[in-house]
Design a protein around this motif. Structure first.
Motif, PDB file in Angstrom:
ATOM      1  N   ALA A   1       0.861  -1.153  -0.061  1.00 25.22           N
ATOM      2  CA  ALA A   1      -0.122  -0.074   0.000  1.00 25.22           C
ATOM      3  C   ALA A   1       0.838   1.263  -0.052  1.00 25.22           C
ATOM      4  N   CYS A   2       1.853   1.293   0.640  1.00 21.94           N
ATOM      5  CA  CYS A   2       2.711   2.565   1.030  1.00 21.94           C
ATOM      6  C   CYS A   2       3.545   2.831  -0.274  1.00 21.94           C
ATOM      7  N   PHE A   3       3.594   1.776  -1.220  1.00 22.35           N
ATOM      8  CA  PHE A   3       4.584   2.033  -2.660  1.00 22.35           C
ATOM      9  C   PHE A   3       3.941   3.113  -3.039  1.00 22.35           C
ATOM     10  N   GLY A   4       2.751   3.432  -3.204  1.00 24.78           N
ATOM     11  CA  GLY A   4       2.229   4.470  -4.107  1.00 24.78           C
ATOM     12  C   GLY A   4       2.478   5.789  -3.564  1.00 24.78           C
ATOM     13  N   TRP A   5       2.768   6.019  -2.122  1.00 24.80           N
ATOM     14  CA  TRP A   5       2.840   7.099  -1.742  1.00 24.80           C
ATOM     15  C   TRP A   5       3.960   7.907  -2.123  1.00 24.80           C
TER      16      TRP A   5
ATOM     17  N   ARG B   1      14.016  -7.559  -3.042  1.00 17.46           N
ATOM     18  CA  ARG B   1      13.167  -6.689  -3.915  1.00 17.46           C
ATOM     19  C   ARG B   1      11.933  -7.710  -4.561  1.00 17.46           C
ATOM     20  N   GLN B   2      12.395  -8.975  -4.766  1.00 14.58           N
ATOM     21  CA  GLN B   2      11.480  -9.824  -5.280  1.00 14.58           C
ATOM     22  C   GLN B   2      10.433 -10.327  -4.314  1.00 14.58           C
ATOM     23  N   LEU B   3      10.700  -9.950  -2.725  1.00 15.80           N
ATOM     24  CA  LEU B   3       9.594 -10.333  -2.024  1.00 15.80           C
ATOM     25  C   LEU B   3       8.493  -9.253  -1.631  1.00 15.80           C
ATOM     26  N   ILE B   4       8.781  -8.126  -2.361  1.00 12.50           N
ATOM     27  CA  ILE B   4       7.698  -7.028  -2.188  1.00 12.50           C
ATOM     28  C   ILE B   4       6.438  -7.471  -3.049  1.00 12.50           C
TER      29      ILE B   4
ATOM     30  N   HIS C   1       4.236  -6.026  -4.771  1.00 15.97           N
ATOM     31  CA  HIS C   1       3.511  -5.129  -5.668  1.00 15.97           C
ATOM     32  C   HIS C   1       3.776  -5.407  -7.245  1.00 15.97           C
ATOM     33  N   GLU C   2       2.997  -5.047  -7.918  1.00 13.98           N
ATOM     34  CA  GLU C   2       3.280  -5.405  -9.488  1.00 13.98           C
ATOM     35  C   GLU C   2       4.296  -4.529 -10.164  1.00 13.98           C
ATOM     36  N   ASP C   3       4.717  -3.213  -9.434  1.00 20.83           N
ATOM     37  CA  ASP C   3       5.825  -2.557  -9.868  1.00 20.83           C
ATOM     38  C   ASP C   3       7.057  -2.640  -9.165  1.00 20.83           C
ATOM     39  N   ARG C   4       7.393  -3.736  -8.426  1.00 20.51           N
ATOM     40  CA  ARG C   4       8.241  -3.938  -7.468  1.00 20.51           C
ATOM     41  C   ARG C   4       9.515  -3.795  -8.136  1.00 20.51           C
ATOM     42  N   GLN C   5       9.987  -4.139  -9.718  1.00 25.45           N
ATOM     43  CA  GLN C   5      11.004  -3.986 -10.334  1.00 25.45           C
ATOM     44  C   GLN C   5      11.600  -2.313 -10.480  1.00 25.45           C
TER      45      GLN C   5
END
Length: 391
Positions: free
Chosen positions: A171-175, A187-190, A192-196
């Motif tokens: 959720a906080c990714f978008g902030w 990184r691969q464990l987050i 979120h579809e945009d984790r790259q």
């Protein structure tokens, strides 16, 4: 650039991984930017600690204490909001008001916060400032791994916390405009579809400070393991090392002794003391622990992130034995820079081999030091962070 930095712990002394990462990043960022630091603390901050950090904060140094009654209330309120305990523990309304005032008075060009613990403090400024979050490592995975090994009566609590952490990390990714993390494995464990989009900013190591011969050993040991000995993955690793791996090593090397070194040892670690196992607690100079032993062993079964203890031991020229979990983040070549084992038998065999062959052990130690000097440099990693903050 004027940079406001938010930390969940005061970044000195360097006795925990997040503090070490923050301190060295501040040290390099302060050379080119005006840094204002806001740090929470749930323990006293000494004058010596302030003196180490203050020169890095030309824009101001602000420390907000958290007390136990307040922490309990904040965790309860966080629970009602659906936050993980990791977030509720560190969220304090008075601290949020202070940060709001700092944004007004300091007028930063960018805001950088370390760990999801501080994300709620940054969230209100998403439309006003470029925000960057350092996930560092992935709390949800660490908690899920802990849940899997917890006693049955504790498991539901850890599983719920892992679930909430996973949701919150996504959720906080978008902030935030920019995101960093300590390794590609994390990184691969987050979830979120945009984790790259998350940029890997590894830790570094001061190879001038951590170097062979930098300090004298206090007392000779054969094996050593260092770390924050209240941190659950380290407690678990210490128990595995003392109760299973060391006895297996002693079948070939009956005099082998182990040192468990590091701050705030938990009761479970203190209980490991014996004629063969020493528990040091806090050491004024952790380099003496590395220098004391012939082999460094990091038998990590749980936890996430890059193990700073491995970087330090390798920089000291100690031959290192570890597990795939730790080496997947480190990216050392097994057999060349470190020895890697998956179970008690393999780890004990590696340790025994190094104890029996000093020349081979010295060669592995030298190769490991060359590896960290080439790949883990604070200036290079922080320059990557600085470019991201300025984008």
């Amino acid at each position: 650039m004027k940079l406001l930095v938010l930390l969940s712990r005061f970044p000195y002394p360097l006795d925990k991984g997040d503090k070490l990462r923050a301190f060295h990043q501040l040290r390099h960022l302060a050379r080119e930017h005006t840094v204002c630091l806001f740090a929470l603390t749930d323990e006293p901050v000494s004058a010596e600690a302030r003196a180490q950090v203050a020169p890095l904060c030309a824009g101001g140094l602000h420390v907000h204490p958290l007390n136990k009654p307040g922490i309990g209330l904040n965790m309860g309120l966080g629970l009602l909001r659906g936050w993980p305990f990791q977030v509720g523990y560190f969220y304090d309304a008075a601290a949020a008001r202070q940060i709001e005032a700092l944004v007004g008075s300091f007028a930063p060009d960018a805001l950088y916060c370390q760990l999801i613990r501080m994300a709620e403090y940054a969230r209100p400024f998403a439309a006003r400032l470029p925000l960057t979050i350092d996930y560092m490592d992935v709390f949800s995975t660490g908690m899920a791994r802990r849940a899997a090994k917890a006693p049955r009566w504790q498991r539901p609590v850890f599983e719920l916390e892992a679930h909430r952490l996973r949701q919150y990390e996504a959720a906080c990714f978008g902030w935030f405009r920019h995101h960093t993390i300590i390794s590609d494995q994390d990184r691969q464990l987050i979830d979120h579809e945009d984790r790259q989009r998350i940029q890997v900013v590894a830790n570094g190591i001061d190879t001038d400070f951590f170097r062979p011969g930098a300090v004298a050993a206090d007392e000779p040991y054969d094996l050593v393991f260092c770390g924050n000995m209240a941190y659950h993955p380290n407690v678990e690793a210490a128990e595995w090392l003392a109760l299973e791996i060391l006895p297996a090593v002693r079948r070939q090397h009956p005099q082998a002794r182990l040192l468990l070194a590091g701050t705030t040892p938990a009761a479970r670690v203190l209980a490991l003391r014996s004629e063969q196992v020493s528990v040091s607690g806090w050491m004024p100079d952790i380099r003496t622990a590395y220098a004391s032993a012939r082999v460094f062993v990091a038998p990590m079964r749980t936890g996430t992130g890059l193990q700073n203890k491995l970087l330090e031991a390798m920089a000291m020229g100690r031959p290192c034995v570890t597990t795939p979990l730790a080496n997947n983040a480190l990216h050392a070549t097994p057999g060349q820079h470190v020895l890697v084992g998956q179970n008690t038998e393999e780890l004990a065999r590696h340790v025994s081999s190094l104890l029996a062959q000093p020349a081979e052990a010295a060669g592995l130690g030298a190769s490991g030091r060359d590896f960290v000097r080439e790949h883990y440099n604070w200036q290079a990693t922080t320059e990557r962070l600085a470019r991201l903050l300025s984008a």
